[in-house]
Scaffold this active site. Structure first.
Site, PDB file in Angstrom:
ATOM      1  CE  LYS A 158     -21.783  -4.642   5.964  1.00 17.45           C
ATOM      2  NZ  LYS A 158     -21.933  -5.729   5.024  1.00 17.45           N
TER       3      LYS A 158
ATOM      4  CG  ASP B  31      -2.168   0.867   0.977  1.00 17.10           C
ATOM      5  OD1 ASP B  31      -3.276   0.294   0.868  1.00 17.10           O
ATOM      6  OD2 ASP B  31      -2.036   2.108   0.863  1.00 17.10           O
TER       7      ASP B  31
ATOM      8  CE  LYS C 249     -18.661  -5.899  -6.526  1.00 12.92           C
ATOM      9  NZ  LYS C 249     -18.949  -6.530  -5.254  1.00 12.92           N
TER      10      LYS C 249
ATOM     11  CB  CYS D 180     -20.117  -1.806  -2.503  1.00 11.23           C
ATOM     12  SG  CYS D 180     -18.456  -2.393  -2.161  1.00 11.23           S
TER      13      CYS D 180
HETATM   14  P1  NAD Z   1     -10.131   1.135   0.169  1.00 10.39           P
HETATM   15  O1  NAD Z   1     -10.344   2.522  -0.301  1.00 10.39           O
HETATM   16  O2  NAD Z   1     -10.542   0.747   1.554  1.00 10.39           O
HETATM   17  O3  NAD Z   1      -8.607   0.735  -0.014  1.00 10.39           O
HETATM   18  C1  NAD Z   1      -7.858   0.971  -1.167  1.00 10.39           C
HETATM   19  C2  NAD Z   1      -6.374   1.001  -0.762  1.00 10.39           C
HETATM   20  O4  NAD Z   1      -5.568   1.069  -1.943  1.00 10.39           O
HETATM   21  C3  NAD Z   1      -5.977   2.208   0.073  1.00 10.39           C
HETATM   22  O5  NAD Z   1      -5.369   1.762   1.254  1.00 10.39           O
HETATM   23  C4  NAD Z   1      -4.981   2.980  -0.817  1.00 10.39           C
HETATM   24  O6  NAD Z   1      -3.953   3.605  -0.061  1.00 10.39           O
HETATM   25  C5  NAD Z   1      -4.426   1.870  -1.669  1.00 10.39           C
HETATM   26  N1  NAD Z   1      -3.828   2.290  -2.942  1.00 10.39           N
HETATM   27  C6  NAD Z   1      -4.353   3.078  -3.905  1.00 10.39           C
HETATM   28  N2  NAD Z   1      -3.498   3.188  -4.958  1.00 10.39           N
HETATM   29  C7  NAD Z   1      -2.429   2.438  -4.663  1.00 10.39           C
HETATM   30  C8  NAD Z   1      -1.211   2.113  -5.343  1.00 10.39           C
HETATM   31  N3  NAD Z   1      -0.954   2.574  -6.574  1.00 10.39           N
HETATM   32  N4  NAD Z   1      -0.318   1.330  -4.732  1.00 10.39           N
HETATM   33  C9  NAD Z   1      -0.559   0.834  -3.504  1.00 10.39           C
HETATM   34  N5  NAD Z   1      -1.686   1.092  -2.815  1.00 10.39           N
HETATM   35  C10 NAD Z   1      -2.609   1.871  -3.380  1.00 10.39           C
HETATM   36  O7  NAD Z   1     -10.906   0.219  -0.893  1.00 10.39           O
HETATM   37  P2  NAD Z   1     -11.802  -1.104  -0.646  1.00 10.39           P
HETATM   38  O8  NAD Z   1     -13.046  -0.789   0.101  1.00 10.39           O
HETATM   39  O9  NAD Z   1     -10.931  -2.199  -0.188  1.00 10.39           O
HETATM   40  O10 NAD Z   1     -12.234  -1.384  -2.152  1.00 10.39           O
HETATM   41  C11 NAD Z   1     -11.304  -1.740  -3.151  1.00 10.39           C
HETATM   42  C12 NAD Z   1     -12.063  -2.156  -4.397  1.00 10.39           C
HETATM   43  O11 NAD Z   1     -12.818  -3.345  -4.128  1.00 10.39           O
HETATM   44  C13 NAD Z   1     -13.059  -1.134  -4.891  1.00 10.39           C
HETATM   45  O12 NAD Z   1     -13.104  -1.152  -6.286  1.00 10.39           O
HETATM   46  C14 NAD Z   1     -14.377  -1.627  -4.325  1.00 10.39           C
HETATM   47  O13 NAD Z   1     -15.481  -1.239  -5.100  1.00 10.39           O
HETATM   48  C15 NAD Z   1     -14.200  -3.121  -4.394  1.00 10.39           C
HETATM   49  N6  NAD Z   1     -14.997  -3.869  -3.411  1.00 10.39           N
HETATM   50  C16 NAD Z   1     -15.112  -3.403  -2.114  1.00 10.39           C
HETATM   51  C17 NAD Z   1     -15.853  -4.132  -1.190  1.00 10.39           C
HETATM   52  C18 NAD Z   1     -16.003  -3.647   0.241  1.00 10.39           C
HETATM   53  O14 NAD Z   1     -16.790  -4.240   0.957  1.00 10.39           O
HETATM   54  N7  NAD Z   1     -15.282  -2.636   0.682  1.00 10.39           N
HETATM   55  C19 NAD Z   1     -16.466  -5.335  -1.568  1.00 10.39           C
HETATM   56  C20 NAD Z   1     -16.321  -5.789  -2.872  1.00 10.39           C
HETATM   57  C21 NAD Z   1     -15.583  -5.036  -3.782  1.00 10.39           C
END
Ligand code: NAD
Length: 465
Positions: free
Chosen positions: A347, A53, A230, A286
């Site tokens: 939630k 990250d 998705k 999401c």
């Molecule tokens: P988030 O925002 O919680 O985390 C993303 C992370 O990526 C951050 O920590 C950021 O610092 C890091 N990041 C960004 N660019 C980077 C890079 N170039 N190199 C290294 N690190 C980098 O995101 P999330 O909630 O985990 O969601 C991620 C994806 O998964 C999204 O597309 C989301 O729609 C999808 N998703 C999320 C969920 C959920 O429940 N949160 C469920 C299914 C799908």
């Protein structure tokens, strides 16, 4: 033959051309909810995983054994795999890419300001980084939720940046639910893989092998179908929630009870009882952004997603309706009133407040002149910055003392069995807006509340419905 492991409907072939290597070295870019849960679970499958990250605060915490998010059970699972030397953390992909045959992109795809599109800046930046650093055959797997065509674009971007790189792009959307993420990852309803080369299929098979062995269904598709699966799944669930929320308004108007209606509907196997609980509107990281992005994708392709567009509108109205309910139970004015809010996360069992209904409802209450005392088991960490002007209190009883109204916004377990008598007797004017239908008008009346309102059910002491 390895093919005995595959589900019948799985398109994976028993391909002997590629040497099977069961243990994989995996890099995951992004340690948010999805990246961290995936990384930890993959390491628990026995793979060597490095989670990368860009955020030094997160990597520092993880290296110290702390988890930057709240997700039940994740700390124990992480410790176990770090101890087993299968899981580590890094700030820089360059330091860990050697030998990593599979790189997952799990960075955020938030709504782009202004036009509703999914913001692909982070995904594209990660792809370019991979293109510049990778040397050997690499499978680039998109776990982030990305619009149709993105994985194809990713292929082109990587090829343009590093024409000699041998690689495949796979779309592997994630369906985990925050609060139950480990369970969802380890026991998924299905694994969706948009994968078009046999070599990448073999690699993905190895990664998910423990799940294949236990017969979890695999849906192998082309890239575009995986992307749509998705968005369509999330939009469908958001539609189900919004549908029952709209029916709840009708219940209030005609004197029906939404809980009975949900039960009666949900027992129909074709409908199912999940996502059929009326509440203050969907939120979270999401549904709001994915429904908005799907609407944009439809418009861009000349196929308006009319149902999804309506769902987005009705969900906004639902949150507004919650404000009206709160106003109605306070005799039409909130000016100078003290309101206790139980729960701000979208939630229970998560600390995520992205797009939570609280972020719409609480500022509206403040603008109407209310003073807010907020209790949330996990929401304070990030909530303090997002919800300025509220006071955070440790427990419900302290927060309700002297208050004019109690609002239940998130159904955390600790709010499910409150001593209502104790609460009512300590409030200045005991009123309750139970926006999660945890209690009932009868419970509230017996406990000495002067007014009670909930969603789609009997109420008293309010001018609403
Ligand atoms: P988030 O925002 O919680 O985390 C993303 C992370 O990526 C951050 O920590 C950021 O610092 C890091 N990041 C960004 N660019 C980077 C890079 N170039 N190199 C290294 N690190 C980098 O995101 P999330 O909630 O985990 O969601 C991620 C994806 O998964 C999204 O597309 C989301 O729609 C999808 N998703 C999320 C969920 C959920 O429940 N949160 C469920 C299914 C799908």
């Amino acid at each position: 033959s390895t093919s005995i492991y595959y589900k019948k409907n799985c398109k994976f072939e028993n391909n002997h051309h590629f040497k099977r290597q069961l243990n994989m070295k995996i890099a995951i870019i992004g340690t948010g909810y999805v990246g961290l849960v995936s990384g930890i679970c993959f390491s628990d499958f026995g793979h060597d995983v490095v989670c990368v990250d860009k955020d030094p605060r997160k990597i520092e915490m993880l290296k110290n054994g702390d988890i930057p998010i709240y997700e039940p059970g994740l700390d124990t699972l992480m410790a176990r795999n770090v101890d087993a030397d299968r899981l580590s953390f890094s700030l820089d992909l360059a330091d860990v890419i050697d030998g990593a045959g599979v790189i997952f992109i799990a960075v955020g795809t938030p709504t782009r300001r202004g036009d509703g599109h999914a913001d692909l800046t982070y995904v594209m930046a990660a792809a370019e980084e991979i293109a510049l650093l990778a040397r050997d055959y690499t499978v680039v797997v998109t776990k982030s939720t990305v619009p149709v065509g993105t994985n194809r674009l990713l292929e082109k971007t990587i090829r343009a940046a590093n024409p000699s790189l041998d690689f495949d792009v796979v779309s592997n959307p994630e369906f985990l639910r925050e609060g139950a993420a480990i369970e969802d990852f380890m026991k998924p309803d299905r694994i969706v893989l948009g994968v078009e080369s046999n070599r990448a299929k073999e690699v993905m098979h190895n990664i998910y092998r423990p799940l294949y062995l236990r017969d979890f269904p695999i849906v192998a598709t082309d890239l575009e179908s995986a992307e749509i699966i998705k968005y369509a799944s999330n939009a469908f669930l958001a539609t189900k929630i919004t549908f029952i929320n709209e029916i709840s308004a009708l219940c209030e108007s005609v004197g029906a009870d939404i809980k009975q209606v949900s039960k009666g509907m949900g027992l129909d196997g074709r409908i199912g009882n999940k996502f059929l609980h009326a509440g203050p509107g969907y939120g979270g990281s999401c549904f709001p952004k994915d429904t908005t992005a799907l609407a944009r994708i439809g418009q861009d392709n000349g196929v308006p997603m009319q149902i999804t567009e309506t769902v987005i509108k009705v969900n906004e109205q639902t949150k507004k309706r919650m404000f009206d309910k709160i106003l109605a139970i306070c005799d039409g004015t909130l000016s100078g009133k003290t309101v206790t809010i139980l729960g701000v996360t979208f939630k229970p069992n998560t600390d995520d407040r992205r797009d939570a209904p609280a972020l719409t409802i609480l500022p509206a209450l403040i603008s109407a002149g209310a003073k807010l005392l907020v209790v949330d088991p996990q929401g304070k960490r990030e909530g303090e910055a997002l919800l300025p002007g509220v006071d955070w209190v440790e427990d419900a009883y302290t927060a309700a003392c002297g208050a004019d109204l109690l609002v239940i916004l998130t159904e955390w377990n600790e709010f499910r069995a409150l001593d209502l008598k104790k609460l009512a007797s300590s409030m200045t004017s005991p009123r309750m807006a139970d926006l999660r239908n945890i209690y009932s008008a009868k419970d509230a009346e017996l406990a000495g509340f002067e007014a009670y309102d909930s969603i789609g059910r009997a109420s008293f002491g309010t001018t609403d419905g």
